[in-house]
Scaffold this active site. Sequence first.
Site, PDB file in Angstrom:
ATOM      1  N   GLU A  68       1.210  -1.092   1.218  1.00 44.66           N
ATOM      2  CA  GLU A  68       0.006  -1.906   2.184  1.00 44.66           C
ATOM      3  C   GLU A  68       0.670  -2.786   2.498  1.00 44.66           C
ATOM      4  O   GLU A  68       0.725  -3.666   1.370  1.00 44.66           O
ATOM      5  CB  GLU A  68      -0.688  -1.673   2.097  1.00 44.66           C
ATOM      6  CG  GLU A  68      -1.609  -1.795   3.301  1.00 44.66           C
ATOM      7  CD  GLU A  68      -3.236  -1.685   3.223  1.00 44.66           C
ATOM      8  OE1 GLU A  68      -3.852  -2.269   3.560  1.00 44.66           O
ATOM      9  OE2 GLU A  68      -3.773  -0.231   2.974  1.00 44.66           O
ATOM     10  N   TRP A 127     -18.608  -8.162   3.590  1.00 48.44           N
ATOM     11  CA  TRP A 127     -17.435  -8.465   2.426  1.00 48.44           C
ATOM     12  C   TRP A 127     -16.671  -9.922   3.421  1.00 48.44           C
ATOM     13  O   TRP A 127     -16.349 -10.287   2.600  1.00 48.44           O
ATOM     14  CB  TRP A 127     -16.839  -7.896   1.941  1.00 48.44           C
ATOM     15  CG  TRP A 127     -15.545  -7.229   3.280  1.00 48.44           C
ATOM     16  CD1 TRP A 127     -15.708  -5.938   3.706  1.00 48.44           C
ATOM     17  CD2 TRP A 127     -14.528  -7.623   3.505  1.00 48.44           C
ATOM     18  NE1 TRP A 127     -14.707  -6.078   4.035  1.00 48.44           N
ATOM     19  CE2 TRP A 127     -13.824  -6.891   4.295  1.00 48.44           C
ATOM     20  CE3 TRP A 127     -13.626  -8.918   3.111  1.00 48.44           C
ATOM     21  CZ2 TRP A 127     -12.541  -7.088   4.809  1.00 48.44           C
ATOM     22  CZ3 TRP A 127     -12.108  -9.751   3.080  1.00 48.44           C
ATOM     23  CH2 TRP A 127     -11.581  -8.469   4.382  1.00 48.44           C
ATOM     24  N   ASP A 134      -0.077  -6.521   4.086  1.00 49.73           N
ATOM     25  CA  ASP A 134      -1.280  -6.902   4.633  1.00 49.73           C
ATOM     26  C   ASP A 134      -1.352  -8.425   5.278  1.00 49.73           C
ATOM     27  O   ASP A 134      -1.339  -9.281   4.482  1.00 49.73           O
ATOM     28  CB  ASP A 134      -2.498  -7.208   4.387  1.00 49.73           C
ATOM     29  CG  ASP A 134      -3.291  -5.481   3.929  1.00 49.73           C
ATOM     30  OD1 ASP A 134      -2.633  -4.450   4.550  1.00 49.73           O
ATOM     31  OD2 ASP A 134      -4.332  -5.106   2.872  1.00 49.73           O
ATOM     32  N   ASN A 139      -2.467  -9.377   1.319  1.00 46.60           N
ATOM     33  CA  ASN A 139      -2.207  -8.503  -0.049  1.00 46.60           C
ATOM     34  C   ASN A 139      -1.389  -7.802   0.122  1.00 46.60           C
ATOM     35  O   ASN A 139      -0.574  -7.415   1.312  1.00 46.60           O
ATOM     36  CB  ASN A 139      -3.719  -7.242   0.681  1.00 46.60           C
ATOM     37  CG  ASN A 139      -4.646  -7.547  -1.189  1.00 46.60           C
ATOM     38  OD1 ASN A 139      -3.801  -7.145  -2.271  1.00 46.60           O
ATOM     39  ND2 ASN A 139      -5.437  -7.090  -1.181  1.00 46.60           N
ATOM     40  N   GLU A 191      -4.887 -10.086   6.791  1.00 50.92           N
ATOM     41  CA  GLU A 191      -5.578 -10.670   7.559  1.00 50.92           C
ATOM     42  C   GLU A 191      -7.022 -11.489   7.761  1.00 50.92           C
ATOM     43  O   GLU A 191      -6.561 -12.133   6.915  1.00 50.92           O
ATOM     44  CB  GLU A 191      -6.694  -8.928   6.329  1.00 50.92           C
ATOM     45  CG  GLU A 191      -6.550  -7.939   6.190  1.00 50.92           C
ATOM     46  CD  GLU A 191      -7.956  -6.765   5.116  1.00 50.92           C
ATOM     47  OE1 GLU A 191      -7.813  -5.695   4.953  1.00 50.92           O
ATOM     48  OE2 GLU A 191      -7.449  -7.943   3.737  1.00 50.92           O
ATOM     49  N   ARG A 227     -10.810 -13.542 -13.705  1.00 54.89           N
ATOM     50  CA  ARG A 227      -9.938 -12.071 -13.407  1.00 54.89           C
ATOM     51  C   ARG A 227      -8.902 -11.225 -14.270  1.00 54.89           C
ATOM     52  O   ARG A 227      -9.082  -9.761 -14.843  1.00 54.89           O
ATOM     53  CB  ARG A 227      -9.870 -11.938 -11.800  1.00 54.89           C
ATOM     54  CG  ARG A 227      -9.401 -10.956 -11.110  1.00 54.89           C
ATOM     55  CD  ARG A 227      -8.932 -10.343 -10.062  1.00 54.89           C
ATOM     56  NE  ARG A 227      -8.862  -9.142  -9.072  1.00 54.89           N
ATOM     57  CZ  ARG A 227      -8.502  -9.120  -7.469  1.00 54.89           C
ATOM     58  NH1 ARG A 227      -7.435 -10.141  -7.619  1.00 54.89           N
ATOM     59  NH2 ARG A 227      -7.664  -7.916  -7.619  1.00 54.89           N
ATOM     60  N   GLY A 265     -18.835 -13.830   1.719  1.00 58.85           N
ATOM     61  CA  GLY A 265     -19.362 -12.134   0.808  1.00 58.85           C
ATOM     62  C   GLY A 265     -20.859 -10.702   1.590  1.00 58.85           C
ATOM     63  O   GLY A 265     -21.320 -10.374   0.296  1.00 58.85           O
ATOM     64  N   GLN A 267      -5.968 -13.167   5.040  1.00 61.83           N
ATOM     65  CA  GLN A 267      -5.719 -12.886   3.481  1.00 61.83           C
ATOM     66  C   GLN A 267      -4.399 -12.548   3.366  1.00 61.83           C
ATOM     67  O   GLN A 267      -3.990 -11.200   4.479  1.00 61.83           O
ATOM     68  CB  GLN A 267      -7.404 -12.156   3.196  1.00 61.83           C
ATOM     69  CG  GLN A 267      -6.843 -11.242   1.774  1.00 61.83           C
ATOM     70  CD  GLN A 267      -7.928 -10.882   1.570  1.00 61.83           C
ATOM     71  OE1 GLN A 267      -8.791 -11.501   0.610  1.00 61.83           O
ATOM     72  NE2 GLN A 267      -8.094  -9.448   1.885  1.00 61.83           N
ATOM     73  N   GLU A 292      -4.574 -10.393  -3.786  1.00 59.07           N
ATOM     74  CA  GLU A 292      -4.805 -10.942  -2.419  1.00 59.07           C
ATOM     75  C   GLU A 292      -4.047 -12.520  -2.722  1.00 59.07           C
ATOM     76  O   GLU A 292      -4.431 -12.832  -3.973  1.00 59.07           O
ATOM     77  CB  GLU A 292      -6.161 -10.605  -2.424  1.00 59.07           C
ATOM     78  CG  GLU A 292      -6.963  -8.972  -2.187  1.00 59.07           C
ATOM     79  CD  GLU A 292      -7.892  -9.047  -3.894  1.00 59.07           C
ATOM     80  OE1 GLU A 292      -7.201  -9.423  -4.964  1.00 59.07           O
ATOM     81  OE2 GLU A 292      -8.453  -8.227  -3.881  1.00 59.07           O
TER      82      GLU A 292
END
Length: 332
Positions: free
Chosen positions: A110, A205, A112, A129, A114, A283, A209, A127, A141
């Site tokens: 994929e 989301w 993306d 990704n 977005e 992260r 969020g 966004q 992302e």
Amino acid sequence: MLHSHLGLLSLTCFAVLLVLASGSSPNLPIISFDEGYTQLFGDNNLALHGDGQSVHLALDERTGSGFASQDLYLHGFFSASIKLPADYTAGVVVAFYMSNGDMYEKNHDEIDFEFLGNIRGKNWRIQTNIYGNGSTSVGREERYGLWFDPSDDFHQYGILWTDSQIIFYVDNVPIREFKRTEAMGGQFPSKPMSLYATIWDGSDWATNGGKYRVNYKYAPYVAKFSDLVLHGCAVDPIEHQLSCNDVPSHKAIPQGISPRQRTKMEYFRKKHMTYSYCYDRARYKVPPPECVINPGEAEHLRVFDPVTFGDGRHHRPKRHRQSRTSRADASI
């Protein structure tokens, strides 16, 4: 049987890649909806205008809408001019992307774009990704603001996909370059994909969020698409045969990003990028192996959100401590 064809398809695409890699769309063929696309869902929420040269996708209380390319593609340049809905758009997601998830449920690829809506007075965010071979556990992302209001007029958004790199463009300015590395293994998109465009309700989301949701009193939300470009190696979805007959031979586009474009990309990323997985220290203690750390980008993001992109601590008196800001929160 498809897997046995992929090596041959990649070799056949090599000549096409020589004319694709700058992301520049002049002289690329703009096609009508009926020539290259089919409706995916949404019934009357998809409307054609200008003899099929423009497509309007609407979201209302009943459903969103979307369309997909008739063919699969193994590499190419794909773009559209898009005008996004205006006013209160919280929770609304407009997507322009490539995927083969319908064929490869567990190991899909994929790429993306977005577009994430927002509350009144705050702008849309983009966004990007990338997933390769089902690598959804490693989100790649990035999010950005824009230097214009994308609901005021049409702007061109493009994806260049070759066997060695993926580049995202906004109005012919590269905003992200993603290079294939040996350390990634099979996590670089390498199987034929279809092109999709959709609008849908991402209330859970998309904005802060999930704090701000779609408000259907402002519906219908309409995203407008025009100047549709499908320029690459088409793969018949049934026969898996490759067709590159429409690639122009009169002009070879240089491969890679020009020095001028790179300067623009670096400026954009240092000024408008609000999230990148490569710099997310909350992260990833160690950035994924394909990441190339740019000190200017790192400093920009650290100042923007020291919790996510710094040392993970709030530098404030204890009485003012706040909960860790999520990545979605940081994009507003």
